[in-house]
Design a protein around this motif. Structure first.
Motif, PDB file in Angstrom:
ATOM      1  N   ARG A  83      -6.246   9.411   4.854  1.00 22.96           N
ATOM      2  CA  ARG A  83      -5.532   8.148   5.063  1.00 22.96           C
ATOM      3  C   ARG A  83      -4.770   8.181   6.389  1.00 22.96           C
ATOM      4  NH1 ARG A  83      -1.956   7.011   0.336  1.00 22.96           N
ATOM      5  NH2 ARG A  83      -3.927   6.413  -0.562  1.00 22.96           N
ATOM      6  N   VAL A 113      -2.186   5.452   8.859  1.00 22.74           N
ATOM      7  CA  VAL A 113      -1.406   4.216   8.829  1.00 22.74           C
ATOM      8  C   VAL A 113      -1.255   3.711  10.255  1.00 22.74           C
ATOM      9  CG1 VAL A 113       0.815   3.169   8.272  1.00 22.74           C
ATOM     10  CG2 VAL A 113      -0.131   4.919   6.772  1.00 22.74           C
ATOM     11  N   TRP A 155      -4.501   1.983   6.738  1.00 20.55           N
ATOM     12  CA  TRP A 155      -3.540   1.013   6.191  1.00 20.55           C
ATOM     13  C   TRP A 155      -2.858   0.341   7.371  1.00 20.55           C
ATOM     14  CZ3 TRP A 155      -0.658   2.074   1.128  1.00 20.55           C
ATOM     15  CH2 TRP A 155      -1.507   2.677   0.206  1.00 20.55           C
ATOM     16  N   THR A 200      -0.858  -4.978   1.792  1.00 19.77           N
ATOM     17  CA  THR A 200      -1.113  -4.191   2.999  1.00 19.77           C
ATOM     18  C   THR A 200      -2.620  -4.096   3.175  1.00 19.77           C
ATOM     19  OG1 THR A 200       0.882  -2.872   2.671  1.00 19.77           O
ATOM     20  CG2 THR A 200      -0.813  -1.935   4.077  1.00 19.77           C
ATOM     21  N   VAL A 251      -6.137  -2.750   3.976  1.00 21.34           N
ATOM     22  CA  VAL A 251      -6.709  -1.405   4.012  1.00 21.34           C
ATOM     23  C   VAL A 251      -8.159  -1.533   4.468  1.00 21.34           C
ATOM     24  CG1 VAL A 251      -7.284   0.646   2.677  1.00 21.34           C
ATOM     25  CG2 VAL A 251      -5.196  -0.608   2.173  1.00 21.34           C
TER      26      VAL A 251
END
Length: 73
Positions: free
Chosen positions: A4, A6, A49, A66, A68
């Motif tokens: 992941r 951001v 994200w 949010t 993704v």
């Protein structure tokens, strides 16, 4: 396991939601195309994200979610 990342969009001038949605839709199409291939592996993707922090004085519509996106490494 998918990694992941951001992306933080921060400032008093941010792109309109429609521009961000256009980008997320395009990358989602790339993901769906790749998913149908024989050599597809979810490990070759990042989960991105997009988090927005608006600091401007004028009111800005808030997003309820949010975005993704799955993006190939």
């Amino acid at each position: 396991m998918i990694e992941r990342k951001v992306v933080l969009l921060y400032g008093d001038i941010l792109s309109p939601f429609k521009h961000i949605e256009k980008i997320t839709t395009k990358y989602h199409q790339y993901y769906l195309r790749d998913k149908d291939k024989e050599d597809f592996s979810i490990d070759n993707y990042y989960e991105i994200w997009i988090d927005e922090r608006y600091t401007g004085i004028n009111a800005r519509e808030l997003r309820d979610y949010t975005p993704v996106i799955l993006v190939k490494k």
